[in-house]
Scaffold this motif. Structure first.
Motif, PDB file in Angstrom:
ATOM      1  N   LEU A   1       0.821  -1.204   0.000  1.00 22.02           N
ATOM      2  CA  LEU A   1       0.000   0.000   0.000  1.00 22.02           C
ATOM      3  C   LEU A   1       0.860   1.261   0.000  1.00 22.02           C
ATOM      4  CD1 LEU A   1      -2.740  -1.151   2.538  1.00 22.02           C
ATOM      5  CD2 LEU A   1      -2.944  -0.996   0.056  1.00 22.02           C
ATOM      6  N   LEU A   2       1.956   1.206   0.738  1.00 19.40           N
ATOM      7  CA  LEU A   2       2.837   2.372   0.826  1.00 19.40           C
ATOM      8  C   LEU A   2       3.463   2.713  -0.529  1.00 19.40           C
ATOM      9  CD1 LEU A   2       3.815   4.287   3.082  1.00 19.40           C
ATOM     10  CD2 LEU A   2       5.847   2.868   3.286  1.00 19.40           C
ATOM     11  N   LEU A   3       3.863   1.702  -1.275  1.00 25.52           N
ATOM     12  CA  LEU A   3       4.416   1.941  -2.608  1.00 25.52           C
ATOM     13  C   LEU A   3       3.384   2.610  -3.515  1.00 25.52           C
ATOM     14  CD1 LEU A   3       6.399  -1.383  -3.169  1.00 25.52           C
ATOM     15  CD2 LEU A   3       7.380   0.908  -2.899  1.00 25.52           C
ATOM     16  N   GLY A   4       2.108   2.222  -3.346  1.00 21.13           N
ATOM     17  CA  GLY A   4       1.042   2.870  -4.108  1.00 21.13           C
ATOM     18  C   GLY A   4       0.886   4.331  -3.726  1.00 21.13           C
ATOM     19  N   PHE A   5       0.946   4.637  -2.431  1.00 19.97           N
ATOM     20  CA  PHE A   5       0.840   6.019  -1.976  1.00 19.97           C
ATOM     21  C   PHE A   5       2.035   6.858  -2.447  1.00 19.97           C
ATOM     22  CE2 PHE A   5      -1.752   4.250   1.772  1.00 19.97           C
ATOM     23  CZ  PHE A   5      -2.941   4.474   1.103  1.00 19.97           C
ATOM     24  N   MET A   6       3.199   6.240  -2.514  1.00 22.31           N
ATOM     25  CA  MET A   6       4.383   6.962  -2.995  1.00 22.31           C
ATOM     26  C   MET A   6       4.238   7.348  -4.464  1.00 22.31           C
ATOM     27  SD  MET A   6       7.386   4.764  -1.056  1.00 22.31           S
ATOM     28  CE  MET A   6       8.766   5.686  -1.729  1.00 22.31           C
ATOM     29  N   SER A   7       3.609   6.481  -5.259  1.00 23.21           N
ATOM     30  CA  SER A   7       3.393   6.829  -6.669  1.00 23.21           C
ATOM     31  C   SER A   7       2.379   7.964  -6.792  1.00 23.21           C
ATOM     32  CB  SER A   7       2.909   5.601  -7.448  1.00 23.21           C
ATOM     33  OG  SER A   7       1.575   5.268  -7.101  1.00 23.21           O
TER      34      SER A   7
ATOM     35  N   PRO B   1      -2.914  -1.637  -5.859  1.00 25.95           N
ATOM     36  CA  PRO B   1      -1.881  -0.597  -5.783  1.00 25.95           C
ATOM     37  C   PRO B   1      -0.935  -0.614  -6.983  1.00 25.95           C
ATOM     38  CG  PRO B   1      -2.104  -1.699  -3.679  1.00 25.95           C
ATOM     39  CD  PRO B   1      -2.919  -2.479  -4.659  1.00 25.95           C
ATOM     40  N   PHE B   2      -0.600  -1.805  -7.482  1.00 28.01           N
ATOM     41  CA  PHE B   2       0.291  -1.885  -8.639  1.00 28.01           C
ATOM     42  C   PHE B   2      -0.362  -1.281  -9.878  1.00 28.01           C
ATOM     43  CE2 PHE B   2       2.596  -4.599 -11.911  1.00 28.01           C
ATOM     44  CZ  PHE B   2       3.737  -3.805 -11.878  1.00 28.01           C
ATOM     45  N   MET B   3      -1.649  -1.540 -10.066  1.00 25.63           N
ATOM     46  CA  MET B   3      -2.373  -0.941 -11.186  1.00 25.63           C
ATOM     47  C   MET B   3      -2.442   0.577 -11.030  1.00 25.63           C
ATOM     48  SD  MET B   3      -3.095  -3.442 -13.170  1.00 25.63           S
ATOM     49  CE  MET B   3      -4.302  -2.702 -14.271  1.00 25.63           C
TER      50      MET B   3
ATOM     51  N   VAL C   1      11.621  -0.593  -7.893  1.00 27.66           N
ATOM     52  CA  VAL C   1      11.302  -1.214  -6.605  1.00 27.66           C
ATOM     53  C   VAL C   1       9.922  -1.862  -6.650  1.00 27.66           C
ATOM     54  CG1 VAL C   1      10.819  -0.754  -4.175  1.00 27.66           C
ATOM     55  CG2 VAL C   1      12.773   0.329  -5.280  1.00 27.66           C
ATOM     56  N   ALA C   2       8.934  -1.126  -7.179  1.00 24.74           N
ATOM     57  CA  ALA C   2       7.562  -1.624  -7.223  1.00 24.74           C
ATOM     58  C   ALA C   2       7.446  -2.879  -8.089  1.00 24.74           C
ATOM     59  CB  ALA C   2       6.627  -0.534  -7.753  1.00 24.74           C
ATOM     60  N   SER C   3       8.095  -2.876  -9.240  1.00 22.83           N
ATOM     61  CA  SER C   3       8.019  -4.030 -10.147  1.00 22.83           C
ATOM     62  C   SER C   3       8.595  -5.281  -9.495  1.00 22.83           C
ATOM     63  CB  SER C   3       8.754  -3.723 -11.453  1.00 22.83           C
ATOM     64  OG  SER C   3       8.158  -2.637 -12.122  1.00 22.83           O
ATOM     65  N   LEU C   4       9.739  -5.135  -8.823  1.00 19.22           N
ATOM     66  CA  LEU C   4      10.349  -6.270  -8.133  1.00 19.22           C
ATOM     67  C   LEU C   4       9.443  -6.791  -7.019  1.00 19.22           C
ATOM     68  CD1 LEU C   4      14.071  -5.123  -7.798  1.00 19.22           C
ATOM     69  CD2 LEU C   4      13.249  -7.094  -9.098  1.00 19.22           C
ATOM     70  N   PHE C   5       8.920  -5.874  -6.231  1.00 23.26           N
ATOM     71  CA  PHE C   5       8.117  -6.277  -5.076  1.00 23.26           C
ATOM     72  C   PHE C   5       6.793  -6.906  -5.496  1.00 23.26           C
ATOM     73  CE2 PHE C   5       4.828  -5.409  -1.893  1.00 23.26           C
ATOM     74  CZ  PHE C   5       5.378  -6.047  -0.801  1.00 23.26           C
TER      75      PHE C   5
ATOM     76  N   PRO D   1      14.580  -5.614   0.390  1.00 22.57           N
ATOM     77  CA  PRO D   1      14.999  -4.769   1.513  1.00 22.57           C
ATOM     78  C   PRO D   1      16.451  -4.328   1.424  1.00 22.57           C
ATOM     79  CG  PRO D   1      13.692  -6.605   2.315  1.00 22.57           C
ATOM     80  CD  PRO D   1      13.960  -6.876   0.865  1.00 22.57           C
ATOM     81  N   LEU D   2      17.300  -5.174   0.811  1.00 22.54           N
ATOM     82  CA  LEU D   2      18.705  -4.808   0.634  1.00 22.54           C
ATOM     83  C   LEU D   2      18.871  -3.730  -0.424  1.00 22.54           C
ATOM     84  CD1 LEU D   2      21.811  -5.351   0.975  1.00 22.54           C
ATOM     85  CD2 LEU D   2      21.545  -7.127  -0.780  1.00 22.54           C
ATOM     86  N   LEU D   3      18.143  -3.828  -1.522  1.00 24.71           N
ATOM     87  CA  LEU D   3      18.316  -2.909  -2.649  1.00 24.71           C
ATOM     88  C   LEU D   3      17.639  -1.557  -2.455  1.00 24.71           C
ATOM     89  CD1 LEU D   3      17.860  -5.272  -5.751  1.00 24.71           C
ATOM     90  CD2 LEU D   3      19.992  -4.424  -4.754  1.00 24.71           C
ATOM     91  N   ASN D   4      16.507  -1.541  -1.727  1.00 26.94           N
ATOM     92  CA  ASN D   4      15.721  -0.316  -1.612  1.00 26.94           C
ATOM     93  C   ASN D   4      16.525   0.924  -1.219  1.00 26.94           C
ATOM     94  OD1 ASN D   4      13.321  -1.283  -2.538  1.00 26.94           O
ATOM     95  ND2 ASN D   4      12.349  -1.483  -0.546  1.00 26.94           N
TER      96      ASN D   4
END
Length: 313
Positions: free
Chosen positions: A113-119, A210-212, A247-251, A283-286
């Motif tokens: 959800l957070l990644l969606g809010f960031m977009s 969220p991804f959509m 980040v979003a695509s990987l997750f 988590p390592l790459l972010n």
């Protein structure tokens, strides 16, 4: 097959990533090293955002939340995995497995959800910059974070309570390196097809929607970017958005693969490889993706480091 009553004294056996053999020490050092780098990277990013006033914006507040989630996520799964490399006992208690499942579901849902809010934040700042102070006010930003944590916790609690009241077979061997819902389904001694549908439904809501939304937001952003007259503005916008999209695509790609497939299409070895991505690699790459590709974060790091060196002198 025989079933066994669920009691808090019962234990599960985690088979781990693979049969370790003579590589236990090497694997322990490798995992411990990745764990340390991940914690250090996310802690540094959080402190830089906290200490540099130029980063006190909604975007970086959400980013600091993402780093906190990543630290919690890897701390929930990796220490037990690393300990199993050196231990003759690969067990985890019933209660420990239950807690791990709840925490993994909560953190995974919150990050989705957070990644969606960031977009949405990037969409507003690029497409509606004059309305940004209103559409991304402090109150709205805090409401987004609260909503993400609360809804994910409720979803995780419902699934965890349901899964752990199901009748498990006498065999308690989990072919995984941590407890999560898909890895527990093979141990259940009853038809789980109806429950798998609810897992699919909640996965589509928390992960796919969220991804959509991210894809839709960045489609609008892409149009707005190419309408910019400033080449510098285009470069900055594309750099910021591309980092988030990576980040979003990987997750979402890895988590959707795990939580939206029926039990019959799950293969333990494949599931474990996919889980490595969303539990360790991401988590390592972010922190590195968001810092090394972001001039504002790199500038803040130099300013914070410069102040620290000056104080030391």
């Amino acid at each position: 097959m025989k079933t066994e009553n669920q009691t808090f004294g019962a234990e599960f056996i985690l088979l781990g990533f693979f049969q370790y053999g003579q590589m236990n020490t090497v694997l322990f050092v490798t995992i411990a090293g990745l764990f340390s780098v991940t914690l250090m990277g996310n802690i540094i990013l959080i402190h830089v955002i906290r200490l540099d006033t130029l980063l006190h914006t909604p975007m970086y507040f959400l980013l600091s939340q993402l780093s906190f989630i990543d630290m919690m996520y890897i701390s929930t799964t990796v220490p037990k995995m690393a300990a199993n490399f050196l231990s003759n006992s690969k067990t985890i208690t019933f209660l420990g497995c239950e807690i791990q499942t709840f925490v993994v579901l909560t953190l995974g849902g919150t990050e989705a959800l957070l990644l969606g809010f960031m977009s949405y934040d990037r969409y507003v700042v690029i497409c509606h910059p004059s309305h940004y102070p209103v559409l991304m006010s402090k109150t709205i930003c805090l409401s987004m974070v609260t909503c993400a944590w609360a809804s994910s916790s409720i979803n995780a609690l419902i699934h965890t309570l349901h899964v752990f009241q199901l009748p498990f077979c006498t065999s308690r061997i989990i072919n995984h390196f941590f407890c999560e819902v898909p890895s527990l389904m093979p141990l259940v001694c009853q038809d789980t097809s109806q429950y798998e549908f609810t897992v699919l439904f909640s996965g589509l809501i928390i992960l796919l929607l969220p991804f959509m939304a991210i894809l839709a937001s960045y489609a609008r952003v892409l149009v707005a970017v190419y309408q910019m007259s400033s080449g510098k503005g285009q470069t900055k916008a594309i750099s910021t958005c591309s980092s988030h999209l990576i980040v979003a695509s990987l997750f979402y790609g890895t988590t959707l693969s795990t939580y939206t497939r029926p039990h019959s299409l799950h293969y333990p070895e494949e599931d474990k490889v996919v889980a490595v991505f969303y539990s360790i690699i991401i988590p390592l790459l972010n922190p590195f993706i968001y810092s090394l590709r972001n001039k504002e974060v790199m500038g803040a790091m130099r300013r914070v480091l410069g102040k620290w060196i000056f104080v030391q002198k």
